[in-house]
Design a protein around this motif. Structure first.
Motif, PDB file in Angstrom:
ATOM      1  N   VAL A   1       0.873  -1.172   0.000  1.00 36.61           N
ATOM      2  CA  VAL A   1       0.000   0.000   0.000  1.00 36.61           C
ATOM      3  C   VAL A   1       0.908   1.219   0.000  1.00 36.61           C
ATOM      4  N   ASN A   2       0.712   2.093  -0.982  1.00 33.74           N
ATOM      5  CA  ASN A   2       1.491   3.329  -1.059  1.00 33.74           C
ATOM      6  C   ASN A   2       0.546   4.512  -1.004  1.00 33.74           C
ATOM      7  N   VAL A   3       0.960   5.549  -0.304  1.00 29.79           N
ATOM      8  CA  VAL A   3       0.169   6.765  -0.188  1.00 29.79           C
ATOM      9  C   VAL A   3       0.884   7.878  -0.935  1.00 29.79           C
ATOM     10  N   ILE A   4       0.169   8.507  -1.853  1.00 31.40           N
ATOM     11  CA  ILE A   4       0.700   9.657  -2.592  1.00 31.40           C
ATOM     12  C   ILE A   4      -0.103  10.858  -2.127  1.00 31.40           C
ATOM     13  N   LYS A   5       0.567  11.827  -1.544  1.00 34.24           N
ATOM     14  CA  LYS A   5      -0.122  12.955  -0.938  1.00 34.24           C
ATOM     15  C   LYS A   5      -0.381  14.086  -1.936  1.00 34.24           C
ATOM     16  N   GLY A   6      -1.506  14.745  -1.737  1.00 32.92           N
ATOM     17  CA  GLY A   6      -1.848  16.003  -2.374  1.00 32.92           C
ATOM     18  C   GLY A   6      -1.623  16.116  -3.860  1.00 32.92           C
ATOM     19  N   GLN A   7      -0.950  17.172  -4.249  1.00 28.97           N
ATOM     20  CA  GLN A   7      -0.811  17.512  -5.655  1.00 28.97           C
ATOM     21  C   GLN A   7       0.045  16.532  -6.444  1.00 28.97           C
ATOM     22  N   GLN A   8       0.879  15.764  -5.771  1.00 33.00           N
ATOM     23  CA  GLN A   8       1.603  14.715  -6.492  1.00 33.00           C
ATOM     24  C   GLN A   8       0.624  13.667  -7.008  1.00 33.00           C
ATOM     25  N   GLY A   9      -0.435  13.416  -6.245  1.00 25.69           N
ATOM     26  CA  GLY A   9      -1.479  12.499  -6.686  1.00 25.69           C
ATOM     27  C   GLY A   9      -2.205  13.036  -7.900  1.00 25.69           C
ATOM     28  N   ALA A  10      -2.455  14.345  -7.914  1.00 29.85           N
ATOM     29  CA  ALA A  10      -3.114  14.967  -9.066  1.00 29.85           C
ATOM     30  C   ALA A  10      -2.220  14.929 -10.287  1.00 29.85           C
ATOM     31  N   ALA A  11      -0.923  15.070 -10.090  1.00 35.28           N
ATOM     32  CA  ALA A  11       0.003  15.026 -11.221  1.00 35.28           C
ATOM     33  C   ALA A  11       0.020  13.637 -11.855  1.00 35.28           C
ATOM     34  N   LEU A  12      -0.155  12.604 -11.050  1.00 33.62           N
ATOM     35  CA  LEU A  12      -0.125  11.237 -11.570  1.00 33.62           C
ATOM     36  C   LEU A  12      -1.490  10.717 -12.004  1.00 33.62           C
ATOM     37  N   TYR A  13      -2.554  11.154 -11.330  1.00 34.01           N
ATOM     38  CA  TYR A  13      -3.880  10.569 -11.552  1.00 34.01           C
ATOM     39  C   TYR A  13      -4.936  11.612 -11.914  1.00 34.01           C
ATOM     40  N   SER A  14      -4.543  12.730 -12.482  1.00 33.02           N
ATOM     41  CA  SER A  14      -5.463  13.801 -12.885  1.00 33.02           C
ATOM     42  C   SER A  14      -6.080  14.456 -11.651  1.00 33.02           C
ATOM     43  N   PRO A  15      -7.012  15.361 -11.835  1.00 32.17           N
ATOM     44  CA  PRO A  15      -7.616  16.024 -10.671  1.00 32.17           C
ATOM     45  C   PRO A  15      -8.298  15.069  -9.690  1.00 32.17           C
ATOM     46  N   LEU A  16      -8.619  13.861 -10.125  1.00 25.04           N
ATOM     47  CA  LEU A  16      -9.211  12.886  -9.205  1.00 25.04           C
ATOM     48  C   LEU A  16      -8.283  12.575  -8.035  1.00 25.04           C
ATOM     49  N   GLY A  17      -6.989  12.705  -8.241  1.00 27.13           N
ATOM     50  CA  GLY A  17      -6.019  12.412  -7.197  1.00 27.13           C
ATOM     51  C   GLY A  17      -5.609  13.622  -6.389  1.00 27.13           C
TER      52      GLY A  17
END
Length: 77
Positions: free
Chosen positions: A40-56
């Motif tokens: 299980v990996n947690v990607i925080k905040g805007q790094q999640g958006a960079a990888l998974y679009s605004p959904l992240g």
């Protein structure tokens, strides 16, 4: 006192759940037996958006299951 603020207009502050590279729900994640989870990996905040679009934008929880278990199946339409 620490104040909580909303990150979205709709008030949905939940992280995006991705299980084996497929966007999923927290309900399915909660139903996974612990023995089938490899990592299980947690990607925080805007790094999640960079990888998974605004959904992240609220973060992403990336779950990888053990491949030999093969418990999750996906039906194509």
């Amino acid at each position: 006192m620490l104040l909580e603020s909303s990150r979205s207009i709709t008030g949905d502050n939940q992280a995006l759940i991705v299980i084996d590279n497929v966007i999923s729900s927290s309900t399915i994640f909660q139903q996974l037996p612990p023995e089938v989870i490899e990592s299980v990996n947690v990607i925080k905040g805007q790094q999640g958006a960079a990888l998974y679009s605004p959904l992240g934008g609220n973060g992403v929880i990336v779950v990888t299951t053990k491949k030999e278990q093969n418990l999750i199946s996906y039906n194509s339409i």
